[in-house]
Every structure is written in C-alpha cells, then in structure tokens.
Scaffold this active site. Sequence first.
Site, PDB file in Angstrom:
ATOM      1  N   ASP A 143      -8.955  -4.335  -6.457  1.00  0.00           N
ATOM      2  CA  ASP A 143      -8.562  -3.327  -5.464  1.00  0.00           C
ATOM      3  C   ASP A 143      -9.293  -2.018  -5.751  1.00  0.00           C
ATOM      4  OD1 ASP A 143      -7.230  -1.657  -3.677  1.00  0.00           O
ATOM      5  OD2 ASP A 143      -5.314  -2.677  -3.982  1.00  0.00           O
TER       6      ASP A 143
ATOM      7  N   HIS B 269      -7.959  -5.328  -1.942  1.00  0.00           N
ATOM      8  CA  HIS B 269      -6.803  -4.676  -1.331  1.00  0.00           C
ATOM      9  C   HIS B 269      -6.279  -5.449  -0.117  1.00  0.00           C
ATOM     10  CE1 HIS B 269      -4.211  -1.201  -0.688  1.00  0.00           C
ATOM     11  NE2 HIS B 269      -4.491  -1.265   0.602  1.00  0.00           N
TER      12      HIS B 269
ATOM     13  N   CYS C 118       0.837  -1.192   0.000  1.00  0.00           N
ATOM     14  CA  CYS C 118       0.000   0.000   0.000  1.00  0.00           C
ATOM     15  C   CYS C 118       0.884   1.259   0.000  1.00  0.00           C
ATOM     16  CB  CYS C 118      -0.965  -0.043   1.177  1.00  0.00           C
ATOM     17  SG  CYS C 118      -2.236   1.250   1.136  1.00  0.00           S
TER      18      CYS C 118
END
Length: 365
Positions: free
Chosen positions: A310, A339, A155
């Site tokens: 995602d 995600h 991330c």
Amino acid sequence: MTAEMNLPQSAEMAQRYQEEMEKALKRYNKAMGMMTNPPEVTVGQSPKEVIWTRNKAKLYHYLPSEKAKQRYATPLLIIYALINRPYVLDLRPGASLIEYLVGQGYEIYLLDWGTPGPEDANTAIDDYVLEYIPRAVKHVLRHSKAKEISMLGYCIGAALTTCFVATHPDLPIRNMVLMAAPLDFTEKGLFNKWLDPETFNVAQVVQAYGNMPGEMIDFGSKLLKPVPNFVATYTGAFDKLWDDRAVESWLSMQKWVNDGIPFCGAAFKQWISEFYHQNKLTKGELVLRGVPVTLGNIKANLLNIIAEHDHIALPAGSKPIMNLVGSQDKEQIILPAGHVGLVVGRSASKQLWPALDKWLSSRSS
C-alpha cells in the site's frame, strides 16, 4: 530453381503479415474507441434498499442471499472513505466483496456518504464521527433487531470507525475490522513533501476551493506511482482487448478510479492538520467537540488488515493501533496487495475475502 521454391514461402509470409496488420489495426481501433468513447458498464449490482438518509448520506441494507447456507446474527456495517465511491466493494458480479459476504450469510449494511456540494464545505470529521455514524449504528440495530453489530472501515473510513468506537464505548460494537487504515502519520512517504506545511497552506487551499475537488485528490494519488497509474494501466488493457471479461473488468475499475467526489473543506483541513501534520489520533491528543478520542476505550474484537504494498495508507501507519486499543481479542493480517487490490481482483477473492470470513464467522454467531 531456388527462386521458384521460395515463391510460395514468400506469399505465405506476405499473407501472414497482412493478417497480423489487420488484427493490429482492429486492436488499435478498439483501444481508441474504449479511450475516447468507452462503453457504459454497470457497477454496484448487489440488490439493496435504503433504510435511512441524512443530508447526502444513505444507509444501505443489502438483501440476503437465498443461496447462503447459514445466517449470522451479528450484522456488519461498512464505513467507507470520504473520497471515491463505495461501489469498489461491489464492483461487478464475481468481483464484489459485498456479494461474497452476503453469500456467506452476513447481514450487510453500508454507509454511503454521497456527493458533497458547496453547502457542505463546513462539514467536519466531528460531524461524521459524532452525528452520522452513531445514527447509522442505531438504525442498523433497529433494522436488524440485533443486540450487537460488527463494523468494517476501509481507508479513511477505517480512521472514522476508529474514532467512533473510541468515543462511543457505550454502544454494542462487538467486532471492529480495519482495512488499509491510515492512523499513524509518523512516516508519511512522498506525501510528506507535497503536504509540508511550509509549502502547502491547507487553510488557503480550502478557502479557495471550499471543498477539495475529487480530481485534485485523485491526481495526487496517481502521482505517487506515475508509471503504473498512467502507463501500465493502458498497456495492460491493450494486451487483453480480445478478452471481453478482462475488458469489462478494466472498464469497471477505470469508471471507479475516475469517479471521485469532493472532500468536504472543513473535514479535509482537519484531516491534513490534525491527523496528518500533528498526528493527534495515535498521540492521544485528538478531541472532537470536546470529546477525547481515547483509543484505550476500544474493547471490541479487532482485526487489522494491512496491504503490504500500500503506497497510500502506508503499512507503518496501520500497525501502531495494535498496541493502543484495549481489545483483548486482536489480530493483524498483512496481505501481499496494494491499496485497491486488497479488496477487489483475483488476489482479493483468494486472500482477503476468505480471511475476513474466517475471522468474522467465529465472532458473529
């Protein structure tokens, strides 16, 4: 005669109805107890030691597994995001990417940013990239006695890793793994409307809060998909109340989801303005303390892992890195996951984990 024959059947149906009502009542009471007074669950159980600290940050070394059949010479340093806790990578035994990698024979290190306080409001992305991460890398090299290391960013941690490797071509970074990396913001999705500079003044928000509250960031992420995040989360758990393992899994994930941390004010302002609004990283315009972030400086072997579904780090925002780095050995994998589901859960253990091991193992001898 007919009425007499129906009596046993009616009694049996009444008995069954009563049993089902009692089961439904027990399930309801258990569900209400979980939501109002959830039992405590233990997370992040893989054995580890702290080998370095700076301010709130801690550098962890995970103890090697005696069950590992081999040991790889190149250690792996994990750089996590600036929001939420990194224990999602070590959620619980059997559902832990870190546990898996340690079991495969990798020397694992993780940089935990800790919980920022009001005194950290002026901490910027420059500080993470030019001070924290370089020192962490040097401590990993010293502790492991290795000549090179691998890095894995997840991330926002992937964006920080990218910036770091691009600004430190002199350090021995052999492999770079990016997972769900928000790097290019040409396509912004629904966030584009919420964070429009004309309606969202990031400078005023940071001035008001100092650090961005974790609850606010979490709420915004959940609103991207309100039905699965607010409704399906609980209906799914209700259907599995009799499965203790499923309940433990649900409680662990909910603990992590609701365990957000503040985003340092200066770093948040920089993230929204320079990365999100101006897209400086992939345009080659990002400068940190006078140091240009030149993606062409990245020569490390690159694995770019994208979650197909995602909705936070859009796949379109991860793909451009493949054409911007100077790496000769580079590979991109797109997995059918979201995600968070990318790294934890049954599908993760069957898809991401073995794929990551396969790529790293041949480049970590």
